[in-house]
Design a protein around this motif. Sequence first.
Motif, mmCIF file in Angstrom:
data_model
loop_
_atom_site.group_PDB
_atom_site.id
_atom_site.type_symbol
_atom_site.label_atom_id
_atom_site.label_comp_id
_atom_site.label_asym_id
_atom_site.label_seq_id
_atom_site.Cartn_x
_atom_site.Cartn_y
_atom_site.Cartn_z
ATOM 1 N N HIS A 303 0.827 -1.214 0.000
ATOM 2 C CA HIS A 303 0.000 0.000 0.000
ATOM 3 C C HIS A 303 0.867 1.273 0.000
ATOM 4 O O HIS A 303 2.086 1.207 0.212
ATOM 5 C CB HIS A 303 -0.952 -0.031 1.198
ATOM 6 C CG HIS A 303 -0.232 -0.164 2.511
ATOM 7 N ND1 HIS A 303 0.509 0.855 3.047
ATOM 8 C CD2 HIS A 303 -0.111 -1.204 3.377
ATOM 9 C CE1 HIS A 303 1.032 0.473 4.193
ATOM 10 N NE2 HIS A 303 0.679 -0.785 4.414
ATOM 11 N N ASN A 306 3.705 2.048 2.329
ATOM 12 C CA ASN A 306 4.871 1.169 2.290
ATOM 13 C C ASN A 306 5.809 1.510 1.123
ATOM 14 O O ASN A 306 6.619 0.686 0.698
ATOM 15 C CB ASN A 306 4.433 -0.301 2.214
ATOM 16 C CG ASN A 306 4.152 -0.876 3.597
ATOM 17 O OD1 ASN A 306 4.622 -0.337 4.604
ATOM 18 N ND2 ASN A 306 3.388 -1.953 3.669
ATOM 19 N N ASP A 325 9.409 -3.090 4.260
ATOM 20 C CA ASP A 325 8.150 -3.814 4.541
ATOM 21 C C ASP A 325 7.674 -4.622 3.329
ATOM 22 O O ASP A 325 6.488 -4.595 2.985
ATOM 23 C CB ASP A 325 7.051 -2.828 4.996
ATOM 24 C CG ASP A 325 5.993 -3.538 5.851
ATOM 25 O OD1 ASP A 325 6.217 -4.702 6.217
ATOM 26 O OD2 ASP A 325 4.940 -2.934 6.132
HETATM 27 MG MG LIG Z 1 4.192 -1.076 6.716
#
Ligand SMILES: [Mg+2]
Length: 417
Positions: A303, A306, A325
């Motif tokens: 998303h 990130n 991440d």
């Molecule tokens: Mg994250």
Amino acid sequence: MTISKPLFVYLQRPDTGEWVTVGRYARQRDDEPGMFMYAPSYIDARLPWSVDPVNLPLIGGIEHLAQRYRGLHDVLRDTCPDTWGRQLLQREYQLPDNAHDSDYLRIARNGDRWGALATGAARKPSIDALRSPKLQQLDGLVEELQAMSERRPPVDARLRKMLMSTPSMGGARPKGTLRDGEDYWLVKPIMQSDVADIPRLEHFTLKWGTASGLNFAQSVHHQVGGAPSVVRVLRFDRKADRRKMAISAASLLSAEYPGGLRAGWSYPLLAQILQRIGAPLRDQIELFDRMVFNAIVGNDDDHPRNHAAIYDIQEKRWRLSPAFDVVPNPEMEPKALAMQVSAGRFDITREAVLADAELFGFKDQNEAELHLDALLDTIASAFPTVQAELPAELSTLLRDRLANGMRQLAARTTKYP
Ligand SMILES: [Mg+2]
Ligand SMILES: Nc1ncnc2c1ncn2[C@@H]1O[C@H](COP(=O)(O)OP(=O)(O)O)[C@@H](O)[C@H]1O
């Protein structure tokens, strides 16, 4: 809670490291959007850095109204905690569930804050230094984070206090920052609720990305004897006492995350914005490569919070940050990513990832196809070089994931083992 007193926003200058007051944020009433205004002193000093090159152009005398987050400006929202830090603050300050984002902005301290912005009630910058545990305290840090997440009493009262005073970093997972020499590391331990060894999987995937020639954050995985698995990831926004300006892709896309409409979450759009704010072509291509990598490994948690950009003072321009991440979904093989791979399309297919290739800076479809095929080769050949980082079960999962990903993205004629 309502902010009636202004909150001053400070910036650590990327050139000298001096803290300056860059502007102020105010919100008079709950139903009114917040306002940000650059400080006249900042404008007069003719410093070149806009705190948000997309949404907050560097113009004096203008009240910029916040468009999202119930009235908090995107880049200020970037410096607030998400689920994890909010949980801690909510407990400590008895905040209601619907507390405003700006309440978290005000309460969370500046010590561990992301990027180079900080806030305070005083006109003059006053920044508390980050007091963080040292590498030798890693085991204690992990134990304390687990106790906090399970709402157990402190194992080590001093460490607990330190962690409670550094809740500013985003993300959902329990985390803390530790210092080792001039470096700061984000520490993310395994949690009881994890369905797989997520820290090991994250570390492996960051290594895989790096081995594929991509710019992924550096990480170290620890698990000695029966100790819990933990990954530490090098913070790219810190070095010694210096902070780097950072902005999330959510802000760059003028999109809200969490919540918000997925219509604006888009890789090709982000590539175009990177170009607009002065990042080089290779960052647009790197973004394309990360999109493909995420598609192959099945990281559907990609998303817009990130992805990020950081300001490079040597080059005097914004650059795509190292990837962070990046974790394959351990439970099921995603058919789609969180962000659009081309206009209106989230699906993991060759056709969809190539459809808007020109927006990433490729000359034409042919150039993009050649690039994609070479990249797929590289990702596939990098896998065995890092596979040893994984236990058998995860290794099998990822090998199958790679094979399926290749089937979706490689040209029909290409054969992968
Ligand atoms: Mg994250
Ligand atoms: N290596 C890093 N350097 C600097 N900031 C980072 C780094 N990794 C993550 N962050 C920041 O911290 C936030 C939370 O980290 P993340 O790894 O995404 O945790 P979570 O798994 O909880 O989502 C990110 O949204 C980003 O703002």
